[in-house]
Scaffold this motif. Structure first.
Motif, PDB file in Angstrom:
ATOM      1  N   GLN A   3       0.831  -1.204   0.000  1.00 44.53           N
ATOM      2  CA  GLN A   3       0.000   0.000   0.000  1.00 44.53           C
ATOM      3  C   GLN A   3       0.865   1.253   0.000  1.00 44.53           C
ATOM      4  OE1 GLN A   3      -2.141   1.116   3.612  1.00 44.53           O
ATOM      5  NE2 GLN A   3      -3.913   1.697   2.382  1.00 44.53           N
TER       6      GLN A   3
ATOM      7  N   ARG B  22       2.267   1.692  -3.532  1.00 44.13           N
ATOM      8  CA  ARG B  22       1.332   1.846  -4.635  1.00 44.13           C
ATOM      9  C   ARG B  22       0.400   3.038  -4.503  1.00 44.13           C
ATOM     10  NH1 ARG B  22      -0.792  -4.416  -4.587  1.00 44.13           N
ATOM     11  NH2 ARG B  22       1.008  -5.393  -5.600  1.00 44.13           N
ATOM     12  N   GLU B  23       0.039   3.420  -3.274  1.00 50.13           N
ATOM     13  CA  GLU B  23      -1.027   4.397  -3.095  1.00 50.13           C
ATOM     14  C   GLU B  23      -0.481   5.804  -2.911  1.00 50.13           C
ATOM     15  OE1 GLU B  23      -4.129   3.416  -0.365  1.00 50.13           O
ATOM     16  OE2 GLU B  23      -4.175   1.310  -0.979  1.00 50.13           O
ATOM     17  N   SER B  24      -1.399   6.731  -3.029  1.00 46.35           N
ATOM     18  CA  SER B  24      -1.097   8.157  -3.001  1.00 46.35           C
ATOM     19  C   SER B  24      -0.486   8.598  -1.673  1.00 46.35           C
ATOM     20  CB  SER B  24      -2.389   8.934  -3.248  1.00 46.35           C
ATOM     21  OG  SER B  24      -2.287  10.258  -2.815  1.00 46.35           O
ATOM     22  N   ALA B  25       0.376   9.606  -1.752  1.00 48.12           N
ATOM     23  CA  ALA B  25       0.918  10.220  -0.544  1.00 48.12           C
ATOM     24  C   ALA B  25      -0.167  10.955   0.244  1.00 48.12           C
ATOM     25  CB  ALA B  25       2.035  11.192  -0.908  1.00 48.12           C
ATOM     26  N   ALA B  26      -1.330  11.150  -0.362  1.00 50.47           N
ATOM     27  CA  ALA B  26      -2.424  11.843   0.319  1.00 50.47           C
ATOM     28  C   ALA B  26      -3.257  10.916   1.194  1.00 50.47           C
ATOM     29  CB  ALA B  26      -3.337  12.518  -0.707  1.00 50.47           C
ATOM     30  N   ARG B  27      -2.942   9.630   1.240  1.00 48.20           N
ATOM     31  CA  ARG B  27      -3.728   8.730   2.081  1.00 48.20           C
ATOM     32  C   ARG B  27      -3.609   9.183   3.538  1.00 48.20           C
ATOM     33  NH1 ARG B  27       1.128   6.498   1.238  1.00 48.20           N
ATOM     34  NH2 ARG B  27       2.116   5.255   2.889  1.00 48.20           N
ATOM     35  N   THR B  28      -4.646   8.965   4.309  1.00 46.92           N
ATOM     36  CA  THR B  28      -4.678   9.517   5.666  1.00 46.92           C
ATOM     37  C   THR B  28      -4.779   8.451   6.739  1.00 46.92           C
ATOM     38  OG1 THR B  28      -7.068   9.811   5.400  1.00 46.92           O
ATOM     39  CG2 THR B  28      -5.678  11.712   4.926  1.00 46.92           C
TER      40      THR B  28
ATOM     41  N   ARG C  22      -2.149   5.784   7.354  1.00 47.75           N
ATOM     42  CA  ARG C  22      -0.857   6.153   7.935  1.00 47.75           C
ATOM     43  C   ARG C  22      -0.842   5.961   9.444  1.00 47.75           C
ATOM     44  NH1 ARG C  22       2.561   9.045   4.725  1.00 47.75           N
ATOM     45  NH2 ARG C  22       1.742   9.869   2.762  1.00 47.75           N
TER      46      ARG C  22
END
Length: 505
Positions: free
Chosen positions: A45, A48-54, A57
């Motif tokens: 994850q 692959r996923e965006s740095a904007a995931r919240t 994290r």
């Protein structure tokens, strides 16, 4: 720790009377056979996923099963879910009435995607929604199905008001959160997310929201509320205010992301009175407060206020994506296609939403939420007396917040202490380590928020408060040790980060 909630023995008495069909489950054997590796999934994850995931994290878990108020992770641990999809899961995970409603549509062979065509499922959902709305609004209203997010419904509501009034300005409040699309983000108060996106509205006027702990006027209490109400009245009535009459005023009955800040009842009534006096539509953003969350069916019900427009999402879809705008029929002046979207007709969401609303009404879960929330606030207030880092306890129903402060900081003129975001993050980590999922919000991310399902049982509530007490004690003990140790560990999240690094995150 209690086992994951089951419909028959973990939900509260109101919820337990639901239909007997059980939710689908993934057995432990199947999970083992699939060889699910939480560290590997988290590592993939992160790549692959965006740095904007919240949330991912701060909550490094991999859910594989869920029932009621509980989530089971791939690691086999059980977690009490006090996030509930940011308030979306009013009845918790896989509630029998919701699962049965979804299964009935799937088994019927009905179309799942119909744009905005009329269907029996949609007709039933609309009828149930009208039963739940404030009677004065339901008696003469129209319903617009927006794209399946609260942000799109906010955009639609503002567009509607501008078309209906012929005016362009909008009043919104400090501390507000209305979504992440451009128009909704412009109304949002958080500079950290709005400014980088260059999200603004040249016709927006920002008004001070009456905050009980951090009064924008430096007055506090009833004086701060009166000043905020007077400011709105002055802008609308003073010909030299520099603010033209707006197309709408947009307000949350309880600011959720803003730190669980309820709008004072008297202030909200004054806002309704002045907007009605000047012919300004009042838009109530009930995306998070709607359908029993605050202890009444809608957040505005506490003040006895009926807005001109209500924006509804989250719980309205029973856990699936759905958003609607309900408004007075006299505002229905927009042209065909004035606000459209491909995914306005999700039949599964409408079936799940109708089942959820019907169950909330039948079991009077709003009243149950008010009673349980009152007890939890009482318990949190007792904790506040023992833990000076708890600056203020706020909320309504099962929408609760604890403002975390620095007890050694310099108080402001009203006695409010500085926020302590690092301490708030430590508290969130302590809760997760003990099997409770919670999140942060408010100024500087220093408010611990609790949004458990409305079906939270008494034993689960006691378990939550017990774990929270242990987490607060752990923080106090760590702070005491740090005072005694001249070289304390400066990284409160070191253990969590170490685990993630070991997973390759």
């Amino acid at each position: 720790m209690p086992s994951p909630a089951l419909p028959a023995d973990r939900t509260n008495p109101q919820a337990a009377s639901a239909a007997k069909s059980s939710a689908p489950k993934i057995s432990a054997a199947k999970i083992s056979a699939a060889k699910i590796s939480a560290p590997k999934i988290l590592a993939r994850q992160a790549v692959r996923e965006s740095a904007a995931r919240t949330y991912a994290r701060h909550l490094p878990i991999v859910p594989v099963r869920a029932q009621g108020s509980w989530i089971t992770g791939a690691d086999g641990r059980d977690y009490l879910d006090c996030l509930s999809g940011a308030g979306t899961l009013a009845l918790g995970h896989n509630h029998p009435v919701v699962v049965a409603a979804i299964r009935a549509v799937l088994d019927s062979g009905a179309p799942l995607h119909v744009l905005d065509l009329a269907t029996p499922v949609k007709d039933e959902f609309t009828s149930v929604l009208l039963e739940a709305l404030p009677p004065e609004l339901a008696a003469d209203c129209r319903i617009h199905f927006a794209g399946p997010t609260g942000a799109d419904a906010v955009e639609a509501a503002v567009k509607l008001a501008r078309i209906a009034t012929g005016r362009r300005g909008v009043f919104a409040f400090t501390g507000a959160y209305h979504g992440m699309t451009a128009g909704a983000l412009a109304l949002t108060g958080a500079n950290a997310v709005r400014d980088p996106a260059v999200a603004g509205d040249a016709f927006l006027t920002r008004l001070p929201f009456p905050h009980p702990y951090r009064c924008p006027f430096g007055l506090g209490g009833a004086l701060g509320e009166a000043a905020s109400a007077a400011y709105v009245r002055t802008l609308l009535s003073d010909p030299h205010s520099g603010a033209a009459a707006p197309a709408a005023v947009v307000v949350e009955p309880v600011q959720g992301e803003g730190g669980v800040v309820p709008a004072p009842d008297g202030w909200l009534r004054a806002l309704r009175a002045v907007t009605a006096e000047h012919g300004v539509p009042l838009i109530a953003d009930e995306v998070q407060t709607g359908f029993g969350r605050t202890g009444r069916l809608f957040g505005v019900d506490h003040a006895g206020v009926v807005p001109d427009v209500m924006v509804l999402s989250k719980a309205v879809g029973g856990g699936l994506p759905l958003a609607v705008v309900v408004y007075r029929a006299e505002l229905d002046r927009w042209a065909e296609g004035a606000h459209t979207g491909t995914f306005r007709g999700d039949q599964l969401a409408m079936a799940a939403g109708a089942a959820t609303i019907r169950h909330i009404l039948a079991e009077d879960l709003a009243a149950r939420t008010a009673e349980l929330g009152g007890r939890l606030i009482g318990r949190l207030t007792r904790y506040q007396a023992l833990h000076p880092a708890l600056g203020q306890i706020r909320g309504r129903g099962l929408m609760l917040g604890m403002e975390i402060v620095d007890p050694d900081g310099e108080p402001d003129a009203l006695g409010a202490l500085p926020t302590a975001p690092a301490t708030a993050r430590r508290l969130r980590a302590e809760l997760l380590a003990r099997g409770v999922i919670a999140e942060l919000g408010g100024r500087h991310g220093a408010v611990l928020r609790l949004l458990p399902p409305l079906t939270l049982g008494d034993d689960e509530a006691d378990h939550l408060m017990g774990v929270l007490g242990l987490a607060l004690d752990a923080l106090s003990d760590a702070d005491a040790d740090a005072d005694a140790d001249p070289n304390p560990n400066p990284d409160p999240d070191r253990t969590t980060r170490r685990d993630l690094e070991a997973a390759g995150v």
